[in-house]
Structure formats: structure tokens, C-alpha cells
Design a protein around this motif. Structure first.
Motif, short mmCIF file in Angstrom:
data_model
loop_
_atom_site.label_atom_id
_atom_site.label_comp_id
_atom_site.label_asym_id
_atom_site.label_seq_id
_atom_site.Cartn_x
_atom_site.Cartn_y
_atom_site.Cartn_z
N GLY A 125 -1.40 2.90 -3.08
CA GLY A 125 -0.48 1.80 -2.78
C GLY A 125 0.08 1.09 -3.98
O GLY A 125 0.62 -0.01 -3.86
N ARG A 146 -8.75 -1.80 -1.00
CA ARG A 146 -7.40 -1.47 -0.56
C ARG A 146 -6.41 -2.54 -1.03
O ARG A 146 -6.77 -3.67 -1.35
N ARG A 147 -5.13 -2.16 -1.03
CA ARG A 147 -4.06 -3.09 -1.37
C ARG A 147 -3.50 -3.71 -0.10
O ARG A 147 -3.49 -3.09 0.95
N MET A 152 -0.71 -6.52 2.05
CA MET A 152 0.59 -7.16 2.22
C MET A 152 0.33 -8.56 2.77
O MET A 152 -0.74 -8.83 3.33
N ASP A 207 -1.37 -9.10 6.07
CA ASP A 207 -2.81 -8.85 6.19
C ASP A 207 -3.64 -10.10 5.97
O ASP A 207 -4.84 -10.11 6.27
N TRP A 234 -2.08 -6.41 -4.48
CA TRP A 234 -0.92 -6.27 -3.61
C TRP A 234 -0.40 -4.84 -3.61
O TRP A 234 -0.36 -4.18 -4.63
N LEU A 235 0.03 -4.40 -2.44
CA LEU A 235 0.75 -3.14 -2.36
C LEU A 235 2.08 -3.29 -3.08
O LEU A 235 2.70 -4.36 -3.04
N LEU A 252 7.27 2.00 3.29
CA LEU A 252 6.32 0.89 3.15
C LEU A 252 5.37 0.79 4.33
O LEU A 252 4.17 0.57 4.16
N ALA A 293 1.41 1.10 3.82
CA ALA A 293 0.63 -0.08 4.19
C ALA A 293 -0.38 0.25 5.28
O ALA A 293 -1.53 -0.22 5.24
N GLN A 351 -3.45 1.97 3.97
CA GLN A 351 -4.40 1.11 3.27
C GLN A 351 -5.50 0.59 4.20
O GLN A 351 -6.53 0.11 3.73
N HIS A 352 -5.29 0.68 5.51
CA HIS A 352 -6.31 0.24 6.46
C HIS A 352 -7.30 1.35 6.81
O HIS A 352 -8.19 1.13 7.64
N THR A 359 11.03 -7.10 2.44
CA THR A 359 9.85 -7.29 1.61
C THR A 359 10.33 -7.47 0.18
O THR A 359 10.81 -6.52 -0.44
#
Length: 351
Positions: free
Chosen positions: A52, A102-103, A105, A108, A128-129, A157, A161, A164-165, A333
Motif C-alpha cells: 500500500g 497495514r496501511r 485510509m 478506517d 497511510w496508504l 485505490l 485499500a 490492507q484488511h 482522495t
């Protein structure tokens, strides 16, 4: 680094000279560079999807190539060199995921704000992502025919994103199988696990992504809309900000539009909240805007420059990546990081 025993003919190394491989295994640095240079772009994109961050991706590729160089003498060719390099790069990324987490947003971190939050402090404690410059994407599609995602879909994105979860093993399995088209058996060898574990990780990862991804990808939307219309939307958005024309800006947005600005933690959802933010912050509080159109993550984007007076040079401020739906903007974003401009090949100041 262990060998991969099963290599797909789809991913065999095209044109890897045996002489260069032999020279590299005997310590010829120039021969090694010739071998790996054609693969750097796709390895960097893979590491970005895993991590990310374009900065982390570049570090991961560099570390992977160092490890590969050190271990190349033991490479026996039971897999393609490309598969072996993906193995090394994936393991580097898994180490980084475990060490750094993880990165994120802004979405989150908490619910959206209903009104403009003024004078926010950046969250420096959050990883941050970040956006990915389209110029860094590989020109050829390296995926096998069984891949579920196009290469550009897999850097959008929303996709990165959502990834990342996922825990590291699920993230790697999904990217290697659904994006790059490696088989479950190959991935099991890459990750030193069983095919059953890979299939289980894939099933869990797909459930998470299904719950987080929009029904329609940006690539599908852009194909329907067409590049000229997408660029016109981005230009109209930027022009409205430059003129301070709130009505023109709002007319470009969907009713459920979102606007976030990492590293600022607050974000906005819905036309009322986004309008309030747009009027109170970029239109009212930012004296003079300039812009350059660009692309990021396979999506239209705008590089914005800011100055205290229209007559002064404008300095790099943010790169805004746009999510489109039909002929409107559904998501903005804005990455507030002037250091990104160099990675996008953009000047840091304009007149």
C-alpha cells in the motif's frame, strides 16, 4: 531461497539468456541487472499491492533483488526465474507486513464528519496508504488467463485499500492467484505451506474483498465513460476549485460522494458534508490554486499547487485521485504530500 518445482509455461521467462544466467550465478553484476531489469516494474506493482505504499514497494523490490543476488548461485532452474523472483519479493513483503502492520485510509479511523473540521492536525502516528503513479505500471499484462482481476483494476485505490484488511498470507495468496494467475500449488511452494492452506486463505480473502469492493470497478466505469470524458471531469473539478466556483464543483458530485485527505484524519460523506467542507476549506481558506492533470492507480487524478497570491509561484500541495460513477465524481482522495510529486514526474512549483 527454496526452488519452485512446478512452473507454468505461461510464466516461463521469455528470452532469458542462459549465458547471462550463468554469468550472474558466477558473480557478474551486469548480467544480473540485465536479467532482472525487465521484471522490476511488475515486481514493484506487486509489492505496492501487498504494502500500500510506493515507497515501501521500492524498498521491498530493492531488498528482494539483494536477496536474489545473494541466493542466485543456488537457483537450479526448476521454476522460471520470474517465479523465483516473485517468491523472494513476496516473502520480503510478508516480513514487512508482519513488522509494520497495514496501511490505513481516513475511513478506517472513524465515522465521517458532518461539517468541515478546520485546522486539523495531520496524524503522524498512522501508516497511510499512498497513491501509485500509472507511469510505474508494467506496460505488458503479466497475468495468466485464469486471473480474476486486470492489472489496472488491481491497483485501484479501493482494491489496494481492501487488501490492507487481509492478513499477510491471505493478501499474498489472493494477489498471486487472482491478480497474477499463479496456481495454488505454485503459491503453496512460494509461501512454504500446503495447497489446502492456500485455497482456504483464498476463500477467506475473497469474502473480505467482496464485502469491501464496489460492484463496478473504476476500469469498467472508465471504459464506458471514455478517456476524454474522464479527463474533462477531472479538468472541470480542478477548474471549479481554481475559480472558487462552489456551484460548479458541487454539480460534478454524486449525492453520496466522499472526500478524504490523508494524513488528515477527518473525512466527509454525502453532498451536504462535502459541500460544507469544499466551501469552508479549499474555496474560502486557500487563496490561489493551480493544477496539472495526471493519473494514479489507474484512475484520473489532479496534482494541485497552492500559493498565497495568484502572482506568486505555486508550490506542490496534493494529488487528488478521483473515483468516478457514470459521469460524476463519487470519491475524492487528496493525498497531502508534496514529496509524491517527484514520484509522479511532476514539478514541485509552477507559475
Amino acid at each position: 531461497m527454496g526452488e519452485i518445482s512446478s512452473a507454468s509455461t505461461r510464466r516461463d521467462d521469455p528470452g532469458v539468456p542462459d549465458a547471462d544466467l550463468a554469468r550472474a550465478q558466477h558473480g557478474d553484476d551486469a548480467a544480473f541487472t540485465r536479467l532482472v531489469s525487465p521484471l522490476r516494474g511488475e515486481l514493484r506493482a506487486h509489492c505496492y499491492r501487498m504494502l500500500g505504499s510506493v515507497h515501501d514497494a521500492e524498498d521491498a523490490v530493492q531488498e528482494a533483488l539483494v536477496r536474489a543476488w545473494r541466493g542466485l548461485a543456488g537457483f537450479e532452474g526448476r521454476s522460471s526465474l520470474r517465479t523465483w523472483l516473485y517468491t523472494v519479493a513476496t516473502r520480503v513483503c510478508l516480513d514487512l507486513v508482519e513488522a509494520r502492520g497495514r496501511r490505513a485510509m481516513p475511513v478506517d479511523l472513524g465515522p465521517s464528519s458532518e461539517h468541515a473540521v478546520l485546522d486539523q492536525a495531520p496524524r503522524t502516528d498512522v501508516a497511510w496508504l499512498g497513491p501509485y503513479p500509472d507511469a510505474a505500471l508494467p506496460h505488458a499484462d503479466p497475468a495468466g488467463p485464469a486471473a480474476r482481476y486486470e492489472q489496472r483494476e488491481a491497483v485501484e485505490l479501493a482494491f489496494v485499500a481492501a487488501c490492507q484488511h487481509l492478513p499477510g498470507n491471505q493478501r499474498a495468496a489472493l494477489l498471486l492467484f487472482d491478480v497474477l494467475g499463479f496456481s495454488a500449488a505454485e503459491i503453496a511452494a512460494m509461501m512454504a505451506t500446503s495447497t489446502t492452506s492456500v485455497n482456504s486463505a483464498l476463500a477467506r480473502a475473497r469474502r473480505v474483498l467482496a464485502s469491501r469492493l464496489p460492484a463496478r470497478s473504476q476500469q469498467q466505469t472508465l471504459r464506458t465513460l471514455g478517456d476524454p470524458a474522464a479527463r474533462r471531469l477531472a479538468a472541470d473539478f480542478a477548474g471549479a476549485l481554481e475559480r472558487g466556483d462552489a456551484a460548479a464543483l458541487i454539480a460534478l458530485l454524486t449525492e453520496d460522494v466522499t472526500w478524504s485527505m490523508p494524513p488528515l484524519p477527518h473525512w466527509y460523506r454525502g453532498i451536504a458534508a462535502v459541500s460544507d467542507f469544499a466551501i469552508q476549506v479549499p474555496i474560502t481558506r486557500c487563496p490561489s490554486w493551480r493544477h496539472k492533470l495526471t493519473t494514479a492507480n489507474g484512475q484520473p487524478a489532479v496534482a494541485f499547487y497552492l500559493a498565497a497570491d495568484p502572482a506568486l509561484p505555486h508550490g506542490a500541495w496534493s494529488i487528488a485521485v478521483l473515483d468516478l460513477r457514470e459521469d460524476l465524481i463519487a470519491g475524492i482522495t487528496s493525498f497531502l504530500d508534496p514529496d509524491l510529486f517527484g514520484r509522479f514526474g511532476l514539478p514541485t512549483t509552477i507559475g
